[in-house]
Motif scaffolding. Structure first.
Motif, PDB file in Angstrom:
ATOM      1  N   UNK A 121       0.830  -1.208   0.000  1.00  0.00           N
ATOM      2  CA  UNK A 121       0.000   0.000   0.000  1.00  0.00           C
ATOM      3  C   UNK A 121       0.865   1.258   0.000  1.00  0.00           C
ATOM      4  N   UNK A 122       1.964   1.216   0.730  1.00  0.00           N
ATOM      5  CA  UNK A 122       2.830   2.392   0.818  1.00  0.00           C
ATOM      6  C   UNK A 122       3.441   2.712  -0.545  1.00  0.00           C
ATOM      7  N   UNK A 123       3.886   1.681  -1.261  1.00  0.00           N
ATOM      8  CA  UNK A 123       4.468   1.900  -2.590  1.00  0.00           C
ATOM      9  C   UNK A 123       3.427   2.457  -3.556  1.00  0.00           C
ATOM     10  N   UNK A 124       2.236   1.898  -3.482  1.00  0.00           N
ATOM     11  CA  UNK A 124       1.154   2.385  -4.325  1.00  0.00           C
ATOM     12  C   UNK A 124       0.895   3.865  -4.026  1.00  0.00           C
ATOM     13  N   UNK A 125       0.835   4.184  -2.745  1.00  0.00           N
ATOM     14  CA  UNK A 125       0.559   5.550  -2.332  1.00  0.00           C
ATOM     15  C   UNK A 125       1.621   6.496  -2.901  1.00  0.00           C
ATOM     16  N   UNK A 147      -7.846  -5.660  -6.389  1.00  0.00           N
ATOM     17  CA  UNK A 147      -6.560  -5.956  -6.990  1.00  0.00           C
ATOM     18  C   UNK A 147      -5.403  -5.695  -6.035  1.00  0.00           C
ATOM     19  N   UNK A 148      -5.684  -4.958  -4.975  1.00  0.00           N
ATOM     20  CA  UNK A 148      -4.662  -4.750  -3.953  1.00  0.00           C
ATOM     21  C   UNK A 148      -4.429  -6.067  -3.241  1.00  0.00           C
ATOM     22  N   UNK A 149      -3.267  -6.232  -2.692  1.00  0.00           N
ATOM     23  CA  UNK A 149      -3.019  -7.502  -1.999  1.00  0.00           C
ATOM     24  C   UNK A 149      -3.568  -7.435  -0.575  1.00  0.00           C
ATOM     25  N   UNK A 150      -4.884  -7.276  -0.502  1.00  0.00           N
ATOM     26  CA  UNK A 150      -5.554  -7.228   0.794  1.00  0.00           C
ATOM     27  C   UNK A 150      -6.157  -8.605   1.046  1.00  0.00           C
ATOM     28  N   UNK A 151      -6.025  -9.086   2.247  1.00  0.00           N
ATOM     29  CA  UNK A 151      -6.696 -10.336   2.584  1.00  0.00           C
ATOM     30  C   UNK A 151      -8.147 -10.025   2.894  1.00  0.00           C
ATOM     31  N   UNK A 152      -9.024 -10.326   1.982  1.00  0.00           N
ATOM     32  CA  UNK A 152     -10.427  -9.982   2.180  1.00  0.00           C
ATOM     33  C   UNK A 152     -11.092 -10.829   3.256  1.00  0.00           C
ATOM     34  N   UNK A 153     -10.406 -11.873   3.674  1.00  0.00           N
ATOM     35  CA  UNK A 153     -10.962 -12.680   4.764  1.00  0.00           C
ATOM     36  C   UNK A 153     -10.823 -11.938   6.084  1.00  0.00           C
ATOM     37  N   UNK A 154     -10.014 -10.909   6.097  1.00  0.00           N
ATOM     38  CA  UNK A 154      -9.834 -10.120   7.309  1.00  0.00           C
ATOM     39  C   UNK A 154     -10.375  -8.719   7.104  1.00  0.00           C
ATOM     40  N   UNK A 160      -8.144  -1.067   7.083  1.00  0.00           N
ATOM     41  CA  UNK A 160      -6.912  -0.291   7.183  1.00  0.00           C
ATOM     42  C   UNK A 160      -6.438   0.199   5.822  1.00  0.00           C
ATOM     43  N   UNK A 161      -6.457  -0.686   4.841  1.00  0.00           N
ATOM     44  CA  UNK A 161      -5.967  -0.305   3.520  1.00  0.00           C
ATOM     45  C   UNK A 161      -6.833   0.799   2.921  1.00  0.00           C
ATOM     46  N   UNK A 162      -8.132   0.628   2.974  1.00  0.00           N
ATOM     47  CA  UNK A 162      -9.024   1.623   2.386  1.00  0.00           C
ATOM     48  C   UNK A 162      -8.919   2.947   3.133  1.00  0.00           C
ATOM     49  N   UNK A 163      -8.790   2.846   4.444  1.00  0.00           N
ATOM     50  CA  UNK A 163      -8.687   4.054   5.245  1.00  0.00           C
ATOM     51  C   UNK A 163      -7.414   4.820   4.902  1.00  0.00           C
ATOM     52  N   UNK A 164      -6.325   4.110   4.754  1.00  0.00           N
ATOM     53  CA  UNK A 164      -5.045   4.744   4.436  1.00  0.00           C
ATOM     54  C   UNK A 164      -5.085   5.428   3.074  1.00  0.00           C
ATOM     55  N   UNK A 165      -5.566   4.710   2.068  1.00  0.00           N
ATOM     56  CA  UNK A 165      -5.616   5.287   0.721  1.00  0.00           C
ATOM     57  C   UNK A 165      -6.574   6.460   0.665  1.00  0.00           C
ATOM     58  N   UNK A 166      -7.726   6.245   1.250  1.00  0.00           N
ATOM     59  CA  UNK A 166      -8.748   7.271   1.223  1.00  0.00           C
ATOM     60  C   UNK A 166      -8.265   8.541   1.922  1.00  0.00           C
ATOM     61  N   UNK A 167      -7.590   8.388   3.018  1.00  0.00           N
ATOM     62  CA  UNK A 167      -7.088   9.557   3.759  1.00  0.00           C
ATOM     63  C   UNK A 167      -6.018  10.285   2.955  1.00  0.00           C
ATOM     64  N   UNK A 168      -5.141   9.510   2.342  1.00  0.00           N
ATOM     65  CA  UNK A 168      -4.081  10.119   1.546  1.00  0.00           C
ATOM     66  C   UNK A 168      -4.661  10.942   0.400  1.00  0.00           C
TER      67      UNK A 168
END
Lengths: 244, 244, 244, 244, 244, 244
Positions: A121-125, A147-154, A160-168
């Motif tokens: 996520x950091x590299x993408x950001x 397509x992000x390498x997020x474990x959708x089972x968690x 966290x990933x969506x929050x980070x990207x969205x905030x950025x």
């Protein structure tokens, strides 16, 4: 500090979807992030491309498209069907396609903007940040969250990933669309948490009935906006998506 | 010890939602905690802000808003849409926004009241406690439970966290709203346990029908209160939420 | 050994719920345990309190209330709404409230009867045993099973815990209500096993329909009793629960 | 070796349920095992007791009742309600109650036939075997499968346990009822595998409708029998279960 | 190599189910494997026995019945009900019953063909192979897949086991029925994968309606066959299964 | 670089399904990958064979069929039923059948093109690559995704595998069909992610109604194509699949 008056005189960003802006008080709120969710075939990618191309050609707002599972070549072909010449826009430095798909598929890429396999996520950001800077982009589309390498089972990982990207994206002041997949026609999103972390939520429905498939969209949420609660039927034709 | 008479003459706290108090014998019971549950877009955050702003401006009851996933800047903008000038209320020391969102997103914050990334329930409790003391707050809103680092896959974790916070707030004598997310339109809460640990439960429904989306609320539980069991339709306009 | 005649002349324990006893051949079977199940807001705690207060004031049967997630102070306030003065009954040594909630929340308690944080089923059983002895109690309410530290993800744990408590209460000859939570309106209990381990099962329904919420109860099981199979609507007003 | 004629002239075992045998070509097949499944309150235990008492008093066939979660004292009281004096039958050495419940609950038992806490399938089988031998029993009821220490999360465990018990009972030539719990009104059994391992399957339904609860039974399977496929309503009154 | 003409002149194997062959272009394709799926009581074992007995007595095609959960003694009794004398067929060396049930239940077996407890797929395959060789069998029934020690929680395990058995039977040129259990009335099979690995799929439905149970079968798949898509009601009487 | 005109003059690949091409602007987009999804018996394999045979005989486009769970011998027989003589096409070097099934079943294979047991995605990709090269194939069918050793319990595994294969096929310029299984009549695919990674999605429905089974197909997605949204009924007869 913004005064009440300034804030109420909100700058709206046209969506580019014919007929939609009037149900959104003029468009997306500048600087907001919207989750665009739907099943396969519902038109999410077309919506995203139309949002960017309209921004570039009608509003002079450069844009970034992060493609996580479609290779740029295919995307450009798909866009041409609607008369959107991405290649030309890229050459004019109005559009950047970030190719995060090719390397993931183990294929070579000759794209100028590409992410390596296994990026986080950091590299993408960072890549998004640089792309925005380089063409003073004002619009961003990420296609898709899955397509992000997020474990959708968690769900907490997704959160966290969506929050980070969205905030950025919000911090950078760009107006963004995050494309999400959903498999269940009754669900707002895939993990059931993404929609709580963006300022807007639009769901594109592709529903099965006795005679076939029907298309409509619902605006579930749009902060700072007195939005429509109606079910809006839409069609996809040579000029892209338009409400009917 | 309170006599029967004293107790029956219960102090009620106005909710600030136009038309709602009459269905609650005048409002929330002072010192109680209510779970406010709903899907994305259902109006939970607006309800919470309205509850606080009404308390400050009409009842002279200072308030605390703990924002776990929306940054204060956005919140202030959203509030202004309804004419609630949070900044002004903060400067008057009537309102404290606790920013538990920025650090979590890895972004800098210039907020006076902010929680660091990875805070735990005890730290949150302490921050709330101090904020309450500093402005003699009488109302608290936590938006939202899902923003806490609770493992929702373990209902017993949710139970413990909600029980701890709810008990603390009750002990401090403040009247509180805990905002909860729910994804399933038929569920009372996300983990299915939160609603058993608060004194009240209100669900904001945003339901899909053939023509679009409809809004209504149900009061499922309100201790010490002979509350309405009716489905109350409501609207969100420039003055916030009001029953119709 | 009891003769047939003796057994058939079963001692019945009045429930205290207006209108219910006639559908239970006079009330609960003395010495039996009943699971009282329902969603949040369905009236389970009120039912339990009414059962105890009625027992004390009308039948001279002292009672024990084990509160696992509501603090005694709140419970006393809630009861007063219906005119039940728990404090007075406690001072008369007719009622004991066992506070198993405060310590769990990390709060101090000045209650005479309190359980420490992290107590196990054996400790709870012992506390109940001693309370029963001290005031010759004949009725017990445990509110609620979910407050016990049972792992609900393991139905066999629930089964063991409920079986142990239920057997003990039966052995002590007291008539008991075990309160259970259920989230799914179609389920008889939370883990789906509790109801098989008690002699009675009553479900309080709080159902959503087009106009709001409706209340009714169903008697699913009552051993040694030719009970009603009807759906009984009920209301909650100043005198508590009564069938309508 | 049995000839065709002998086999077709099958010995039938009366069920004792008024009106049921005519739908089973005279009753259960001698030596078969039937799964009796239903929700809490559906009448499974009464069915089992009636089967045994009828066998003893009308057919001179001694019986064994294995009680895994109800203590013998309670069972005797419940039976007396229908005029079945278990104590007397036990003293006549026509009935043996195996108490597998008390020790499990950590309570003392003065029963002659009792199993210790933590017994396994083999021990249970041995106890049943000895009881059968001691009074030449011809009928056995096990109430219930869920009381066995089977991990219901592992269907293969359930399958093995039920298969072992069912085969043993069949080998001993007794006619048996295995009582099973089911929580889901549409399921044939709890783990979804038990019904494939017994020769018969009868489900007692207790269904919720608008006016309350209704009782009926369905014969899903009965090997070597041309059984009814009708839904048979039944009632429970002073004489036990009878089809209506 | 078979010519088109040869292949189109496919040898059909009569099913023995009265009225069914006409909907299958004459029967099963010789050498194919069909999954026969259904709930408990739906008639799967009877179908399998009828298929074998018909083959032996009307088509002179010897057969193998692998019984994984019913002991041969019971099976023979059940068959006699329909006038099928398995013992006689076995003595004529037209039928072999492989007893894979007794040892699993920990019971002794005097059967000539028996598998030991804990056998694996390879051992089963070998036993079937030898039985086929010894009587030149042309039909095989395996009752049931669930009796194999497959972990149904792992669909890939089921897939591998079914694929191995199905391929072997096909290789040996016998026409086979694999009996599968299904618990869910809407599912084609238990694990949801078995049906993709056989050439045919027939589901026996036993459905609950207001008045009781109804029986019908659906032919979902039959390769190389223009099969019926109709719902065929059937009955089970003294002559076995016949379409009505 | 392709000009707009070139791209819009898209080369279409005839599907070979009678009546379908007119709803796809002439057929599949050359070089695209389509997921073909359906339950057991829905006609997926026939669709795939028809696509290849039509390509070879009518369009002079050689093809590759990767068979993961049906052995070539069976496939050839099945095809002959529709008059498609695979053997002849193979001898003309117009078709290659890759046998990835036999070794998996532990059976010998005399096929020229065969994959060993336990092959991985990379090996499969290489085999497909070589087969394409050797006959200049322009069409590929993979039957089915479920036959790959993908853990379907991990959607991310499915996503990676499908993405890798789909990208490779697209890179090689062939037009492909990936066959997917689905068990749930309402789902677009098995794992719920495959459909997001291909350019097209067609679902073959085989639905149960009161009178039996009905067949129809829905085109959910076809990039660069203004496709039909209608439900198209189809039949399978001696000439294969045709829309009705």
């Amino acid at each position: 500090m913004a005064t009440v008056e300034e804030v109420l005189r909100l700058d709206r960003v046209q969506t580019g979807i014919l007929g939609l802006d009037e149900f959104l008080e003029g468009g997306f709120v500048r600087g907001s992030t919207t989750l665009l969710s739907g099943r396969s075939g519902s038109g999410k990618t077309i919506f995203g491309l139309q949002f960017l191309c309209h921004g570039i050609t009608k509003c002079d707002e450069p844009g970034i498209f992060v493609s996580l599972e479609t290779r740029p070549k295919e995307l450009r072909r798909e866009a041409l069907r609607f008369g959107w010449d991405l290649k030309a826009l890229e050459q004019d430095r109005k559009l950047i396609l970030i190719d995060a798909a090719s390397n993931k598929a183990g294929l070579a890429t000759s794209e100028k903007f590409a992410l390596k396999r296994g990026f986080d996520i950091a590299t993408l950001a960072e890549a998004i940040y640089e792309a925005i800077q380089s063409i003073t982009a004002q619009r961003v589309v990420i296609d898709s969250l899955s397509g992000l390498s997020i474990r959708y089972s968690e769900p907490s990982d997704v959160r966290n990933a969506v929050f980070t990207i969205s905030s950025l994206l919000s911090e950078l002041g760009v107006t963004s669309i995050l494309i999400g997949e959903t498999n269940n026609p009754l669900a707002q999103s895939k993990a059931g948490v993404e929609q709580f972390l963006t300022q807007g939520l639009i769901v594109l429905n592709l529903a099965e009935d006795e005679t076939g498939l029907t298309r409509d969209l619902l605006i579930w949420k749009m902060l700072q906006t007195s939005h429509s609660l109606k079910r809006h039927k839409f069609k996809i034709d040579d000029s892209g998506i338009s409400l009917v």
